[in-house]
Write a protein that holds these residues in place. Sequence first.
Motif, short mmCIF file in Angstrom:
data_model
loop_
_atom_site.label_atom_id
_atom_site.label_comp_id
_atom_site.label_asym_id
_atom_site.label_seq_id
_atom_site.Cartn_x
_atom_site.Cartn_y
_atom_site.Cartn_z
N PHE A 13 0.73 -1.25 -0.08
CA PHE A 13 0.02 -0.03 0.07
C PHE A 13 0.84 1.16 0.00
N THR A 14 0.56 2.35 -0.91
CA THR A 14 1.27 3.47 -0.98
C THR A 14 0.19 4.43 -0.29
N LEU A 15 0.56 5.42 0.58
CA LEU A 15 -0.22 6.38 1.12
C LEU A 15 0.44 7.58 0.73
N THR A 52 -3.64 9.90 -0.75
CA THR A 52 -4.26 9.31 -1.86
C THR A 52 -3.52 7.73 -1.75
N ILE A 53 -4.39 6.79 -1.77
CA ILE A 53 -4.14 5.46 -1.57
C ILE A 53 -3.86 4.73 -2.77
N TYR A 54 -2.75 4.13 -3.04
CA TYR A 54 -2.59 3.03 -4.01
C TYR A 54 -2.45 1.63 -3.42
N ILE A 55 -3.21 0.52 -3.89
CA ILE A 55 -3.14 -0.78 -3.35
C ILE A 55 -2.51 -1.59 -4.35
N GLY A 56 -1.35 -2.07 -4.20
CA GLY A 56 -0.30 -2.57 -5.11
C GLY A 56 -1.05 -4.14 -5.53
N LYS A 57 -0.67 -4.78 -6.57
CA LYS A 57 -1.38 -6.05 -6.96
C LYS A 57 -0.85 -7.13 -6.00
N GLY A 92 4.66 4.25 3.02
CA GLY A 92 4.70 2.46 2.35
C GLY A 92 4.06 1.52 3.66
N ALA A 93 3.18 0.77 3.28
CA ALA A 93 2.73 -0.54 4.33
C ALA A 93 2.71 -1.71 3.55
N SER A 135 3.68 -1.78 -9.13
CA SER A 135 2.21 -1.60 -9.74
C SER A 135 1.77 -0.47 -9.05
N CYS A 136 2.10 -0.14 -7.83
CA CYS A 136 1.84 1.30 -7.13
C CYS A 136 2.48 2.52 -7.83
N ILE A 137 3.61 2.18 -8.23
CA ILE A 137 4.39 3.50 -9.15
C ILE A 137 3.79 3.54 -10.30
N ARG A 138 3.43 2.52 -11.13
CA ARG A 138 2.74 2.72 -12.47
C ARG A 138 1.34 3.56 -12.15
N ALA A 139 0.55 3.02 -11.30
CA ALA A 139 -0.64 3.79 -11.05
C ALA A 139 -0.42 5.22 -10.64
N GLU A 140 0.60 5.34 -9.89
CA GLU A 140 0.85 6.75 -9.37
C GLU A 140 1.06 7.90 -10.48
N LYS A 141 1.99 7.15 -11.61
CA LYS A 141 2.19 7.77 -12.91
C LYS A 141 0.98 8.24 -13.70
N ASP A 142 0.24 7.15 -13.66
CA ASP A 142 -1.09 7.26 -14.31
C ASP A 142 -1.97 8.28 -13.94
#
Length: 525
Positions: free
Chosen positions: A176-178, A262-267, A223-224, A281-288
């Motif tokens: 998880f990225t916060l 903003t929360i990104y939940i990795g695969k 990160g968590a 996958s979080c990094i890619r989503a953050e770029k998107d």
Amino acid sequence: MYKVMIIDDEPFVVEGMKSLINWNEYGFSICCDADNGEDALKKAVKYNPDLIITDINLPEMNGLQFIQRCIEEYKLKSKYVIISGYDEFEYARTAMKYGVLGYILKPIDEDEIIESLIKVKNAISSEKQDMLANTLEKKAISTILKKYIKDEISISKNNVIERYLRNYDQKEFRYFTLSFTRLQQHRMINEAGIVENIVMGILDSNADVFFVQEELGKRNIYGAIFPERNINSLLMEDSDALYKFAQTLSDKIYSKAGYRPTIYIGKKVNGLINIKDSKFSCIRAEKDNFIYDRQDITICDNVAEVNYVYKAMDDETSKQLIECIEKNDCNSIKANIENIYYTIRNALYEPEIVKAGIADFLIEIIKLLRDMKCEKSELFRTIAEFNMEGMVLKEIKEQLVTFCIQTAELINTLRSNNNKGILSEVQKYIELNYDKDIKLKDISKIFYINSTYLGKVFKKNIGISFNEYLNKIRIEKAKKLLISENYKVCKISQMVGYNDVNYFINKFEELTDKTPSEYKRTCAE
């Protein structure tokens, strides 16, 4: 001392238990008591006792319902001992379900109570030791994971670290990225430990959760690593379990700190050894999200691979925007930035490349303002107000429009104050360099001012155009040379900055009504 709470609707039972045993001798002290389920629940939440001794038959809420709410709703870690006048199997079975450590029948026997106290004390002591060991292990693994994710340590089949991480191969995890939009907010999160406390308040305290604080003060990211099983079991295998868990986490952070990450939940990945894939996958989503606007919660299971452009943007783009700023043309500024915005989106420029390009643009603005003698306090204030950290492209665009319009107004004010000084400098420059091939465009670059604007200001304040003024200076210098020196006309033409002698003669005659030769003869007579 371990805290004890006694619950019974018969006052003599409560008072009898208080006086029956020397609680301090066994390491306990009574913190509160209650005579009904609702009052007991409030006090249990307030005092958080280590041991709760409760009757089953209570007004408003029975003892088993009370225990259920303490465990499931309020996540209390208290130990429970039941006292009852009923020796019924159903009660005992339900009590076992909730981990009750003692079931004592009335009338209460002192030895039974003492036996239960010793049992509870040993259980609490054992749990605390296990919890300490578990906490130390989690901290150690978190440190390893932080270095592993950042490629600061490598692993191999014989590596101790790999064997350590392989212990978790049978479990599924998500990274998880916060992301927080302000540095000071993130610093508050870090110092208060809000994230850890909230997460462990939602999940089971024994869950294999690892916190990885990354790039503090730089990217405002926290990160968590969460175990998939604990999230699903928490929400009873709900198909939206991940989203609901992230929403709960966001809501609780907001209630504590007043802002949402903003929360990104990795695969999902198998084992900690593959956690890099989840983070990537979080990094890619953050770029998107940066390119296509912010989503508060993003689940990265289906994030598509995007080929971003890593080359720098054309310098001409920045130059055109600076020209619009120098002209103080707000409409052109907005149109130019809008064009840049859609160019970035359509070409898919990599976010860090975009930010680097904007940083370079800001450096050019700093140079421009500095050369216009902008006060340092005003200069720093203008630049300090521009902050891209944690923003998506659309937010940066809106901020850039505001920044550029304010900068254009500042430049216009500086020019109004500096026009006379600049014109004086330009006149001095012409006096020293009239013999060279100088043009208005060249001088405007030297003095960091738009050439069109300089031409207008020059004519308005001097009364004649730049070229007329330059020709006037050159002809005046030529007149002196014709009188004092014995040079040929073609030589004097070159000495005062004219490469074409015929053009020189025409200009001389235009301003003096004589050719250079006629002027020299007239002065000689």
